[in-house]
Design a protein around this motif. Structure first.
Motif, short mmCIF file in Angstrom:
data_model
loop_
_atom_site.label_atom_id
_atom_site.label_comp_id
_atom_site.label_asym_id
_atom_site.label_seq_id
_atom_site.Cartn_x
_atom_site.Cartn_y
_atom_site.Cartn_z
N UNK A 362 -21.00 6.89 30.28
CA UNK A 362 -21.02 8.07 31.16
C UNK A 362 -22.44 8.43 31.58
N UNK A 363 -23.39 8.27 30.68
CA UNK A 363 -24.79 8.54 31.04
C UNK A 363 -25.25 7.56 32.11
N UNK A 364 -24.89 6.30 31.97
CA UNK A 364 -25.28 5.29 32.98
C UNK A 364 -24.69 5.61 34.35
N UNK A 365 -23.53 6.24 34.37
CA UNK A 365 -22.89 6.57 35.65
C UNK A 365 -23.42 7.87 36.26
N UNK A 366 -23.69 8.86 35.42
CA UNK A 366 -23.82 10.21 35.94
C UNK A 366 -25.17 10.87 35.71
N UNK A 367 -26.03 10.30 34.88
CA UNK A 367 -27.32 10.96 34.64
C UNK A 367 -28.16 10.99 35.91
N UNK A 368 -28.92 12.06 36.07
CA UNK A 368 -29.83 12.16 37.22
C UNK A 368 -31.20 11.58 36.91
N UNK A 369 -31.40 11.15 35.67
CA UNK A 369 -32.68 10.58 35.24
C UNK A 369 -32.58 9.06 35.29
N UNK A 370 -33.39 8.43 36.14
CA UNK A 370 -33.31 6.98 36.34
C UNK A 370 -33.62 6.21 35.05
N UNK A 371 -34.61 6.68 34.30
CA UNK A 371 -34.96 5.99 33.06
C UNK A 371 -33.84 6.11 32.04
N UNK A 372 -33.21 7.27 32.01
CA UNK A 372 -32.09 7.46 31.08
C UNK A 372 -30.91 6.57 31.46
N UNK A 373 -30.65 6.45 32.75
CA UNK A 373 -29.58 5.56 33.20
C UNK A 373 -29.87 4.12 32.84
N UNK A 374 -31.12 3.70 33.03
CA UNK A 374 -31.49 2.31 32.72
C UNK A 374 -31.34 2.03 31.23
N UNK A 375 -31.77 2.95 30.39
CA UNK A 375 -31.65 2.76 28.94
C UNK A 375 -30.18 2.70 28.53
N UNK A 376 -29.35 3.54 29.13
CA UNK A 376 -27.92 3.53 28.82
C UNK A 376 -27.27 2.23 29.25
N UNK A 377 -27.64 1.74 30.43
CA UNK A 377 -27.10 0.47 30.91
C UNK A 377 -27.51 -0.68 30.00
N UNK A 378 -28.75 -0.64 29.52
CA UNK A 378 -29.23 -1.68 28.61
C UNK A 378 -28.43 -1.66 27.31
N UNK A 379 -28.21 -0.47 26.77
CA UNK A 379 -27.43 -0.35 25.54
C UNK A 379 -26.04 -0.94 25.74
N UNK A 380 -25.36 -0.55 26.80
CA UNK A 380 -23.99 -1.02 27.04
C UNK A 380 -23.94 -2.53 27.22
N UNK A 381 -24.89 -3.09 27.96
CA UNK A 381 -24.89 -4.53 28.20
C UNK A 381 -25.08 -5.31 26.91
#
Length: 565
Positions: A362-381
């Motif tokens: 959800x953070x990767x989809x909806x966060x407004x912080x680009x760095x937070x989205x990138x970190x979330x995407x990395x975790x999920x991958x």
């Protein structure tokens, strides 16, 4: 498995350990979803699972699905339970409101499906692909297809399948032969056969949405030439499409779920996404499914543990060491305690990892912080293949260990534990075998960037000795692969060890979160925390030793290759 029996533990992990409500409320779509609302949703979900789905576990296994001239009849009670499920809004928990969903955080859906799998894995196979199909259509389907199919899939009114595998191809999708020929009206004619199609035909819903990998006439060979087609069982005008179920498989387990051989005979379908980019669309569905398969391992291990724990609390056998009575409860014997506490360590830690991953989605989809989205995407991958492989493997191995608690009684069907062992075994195979998950993790993700992404993830964890050891072996593997181009198979030899090592490091992190939380030092958590450090984490040394030996062997071979060059 009574879902209600786990409700307090799960609420503790969500609210105290992960601080999940604060995390999802920081995202705009879930700002109004407070902890009280989440608690109410989970309480009602537990009631539904316990009352409507769990009682069908045995009949699903003993009666199973029936095939008759292309028709499949599911076990008694399955259709009624499914109709109540979708009409109650349960498939749509995490789907967007504009698509007929409830717009709730993904982690609540994860808890629901963990419970469903533990209660009745065969029944749960039916809606198990819904969310993945929804995500696939939402991101890749045309507006016309979305208008006709998206809400039906989101709500679960129509079920969906994922038609990838062919008899000659197995996991090698590049060998797929099914063809889709474009028609002047924008549709396609799909021809070919698929095997191992869960829910390819059934009586649970009035329509089935098949998502089929096939080749266009001018497609290049290999996986880059695959396209994705939506092929419904029933067309818009109410006529039956040219989709035929040839038979259902006789299986080791999951008798309540029809595993179908499907044939498409000039079936009408429509392209989903871009031509020759079907895998891009399909992987959206597969990645969603892989997290849920990891949850199946956790849910079924919980079910096995509950049965074994209850039996151990009643069965009397021999005198336990140090006991004064001539006969003891078997739960007082050290070997039984070790078994139960060890599986508890995997279940509790696995929940933290799975729920944290759902929050990151959800953070990767909806966060407004680009760095937070990138970190979330990395975790999920990086973590999704670990969850799928490590926790389905432990689901099977741990369920077998729980069966052992029963002795000979576990091997007969009366107690229900042997069904769990049979049912959970397939989770190590489907949605990409666990060996493929290990290759995906190490070769395609960790080594693809020289280990940088994994090192960045590890840097977010406490710098324990084990975490540092995984960081070091990651660096050593990346260096060896770069230095030994003549040994392209090097990482493949150690991929399984690397994934398992990663799982153990993440498990240590998860338990660190549990014990550091308010209430984490309570008696409930002490025994599994001790088991983790005593009987689980020492495995990491063995996995690291295997990888180091392989690296040493590679260096010796490289010297030989250099001397003969």
């Amino acid at each position: 498995m009574p879902a209600s029996q786990t409700l307090a533990d799960i609420q503790f992990l969500l609210t105290e350990v992960l601080q999940a409500p604060a995390q999802w409320q920081a995202l705009a779509p879930f700002a109004e979803a407070d902890a009280e609302l989440a608690g109410q949703v989970l309480e009602e979900a537990a009631k539904f699972v316990d009352s409507a789905v769990a009682p069908l576990q045995r009949v699903g296994d003993e009666v199973g699905c029936r095939f008759d001239a292309g028709q499949v009849r599911t076990p008694p009670g399955f259709r009624d339970a499914y109709q109540a499920f979708w009409q109650g809004g349960w498939p749509a928990l995490a789907c967007a409101p504009e698509d007929g969903g409830q717009g709730l955080p993904a982690v609540l859906e994860c808890v629901l499906y963990e419970w469903l799998a533990g209660a009745n894995h065969g029944w749960t196979m039916a809606p198990g692909l819904l969310h993945g199909a929804y995500e696939c259509l939402k991101h890749h389907a045309s507006d016309a297809l979305k208008a006709q199919y998206l809400e039906k899939v989101a709500t679960g009114e129509w079920l969906a399948t994922m038609c990838l595998t062919e008899a000659h191809a197995g996991s090698d999708l590049g060998l797929v032969r099914t063809r889709g020929v474009p028609q002047p009206d924008g549709s396609a004619r799909v021809n070919g056969s698929k095997i191992f199609i869960s829910g390819g035909e059934h009586d649970l819903t009035d329509n089935i949405v098949h998502l089929v990998l096939a080749r266009l006439p001018d497609a290049p060979a290999g996986p880059k030439g695959l396209s994705l087609f939506l092929v419904p069982k029933v067309l818009e005008d109410g006529t039956r499409n040219a989709v035929v179920c040839e038979r259902i498989e006789e299986k080791m387990g999951l008798h309540g779920s029809p595993t179908c051989v499907m044939r498409f005979d000039d079936a009408t379908g429509w392209l989903v996404g871009e031509p020759n980019k079907g895998l891009n669309a399909m992987f959206v569905m597969m990645n969603a499914a892989r997290l849920h398969v990891g949850l199946q391992g956790i849910g079924l291990l919980e079910a096995a543990w509950q049965k074994a724990s209850a039996y151990a609390a009643e069965r009397r056998q021999m005198r336990a060491p140090g006991a004064t009575e001539p006969v003891s409860l078997i739960q007082d014997h050290p070997s039984i305690r070790r078994t139960l506490h060890t599986q508890r360590a995997w279940i509790d830690g696995g929940r933290v990892l799975a729920y944290h991953t759902a929050l990151q989605l959800d953070i990767a989809k909806h966060s407004t912080d680009a760095a937070e989205r990138a970190a979330a995407q990395r975790w999920c991958a990086l973590v999704t293949p670990v969850l799928k492989a490590a926790f389905t493997d432990q689901g099977f191995q741990g369920a077998s260990a729980c069966l052992q608690v029963f002795g000979g009684h576990g091997y007969v069907s009366e107690w229900g534990i042997e069904q769990i062992v049979r049912d959970v075994r397939v989770a190590m195979i489907y949605e990409g075998t666990n060996e493929i998950q290990a290759i995906d993790l190490l070769v395609r993700k960790v080594l693809a960037d020289g280990g940088a992404g994994m090192q960045a993830l590890l840097a977010t964890l406490p710098a324990t000795t084990r975490c540092n050891a995984l960081a070091q072996i990651t660096s050593d593997l990346a260096t060896a692969v770069a230095q030994h181009p003549q040994q392209p198979d090097l990482p493949y030899w150690v991929a399984d060890e690397y994934l398992r090592a990663t799982a153990l490091v993440l498990l240590e992190w998860a338990w660190g979160r549990i014990t550091a939380a308010p209430g984490g030092s309570a008696e409930r958590w002490q025994a599994p925390a001790h088991a983790l450090h005593t009987w689980v984490l020492p495995e990491l040394d063995m996995r690291l030793a295997v990888m180091r030996q392989r690296l040493a062997d590679a260096a010796v071979l490289q010297d030989k290759l250099a001397s003969t060059a």
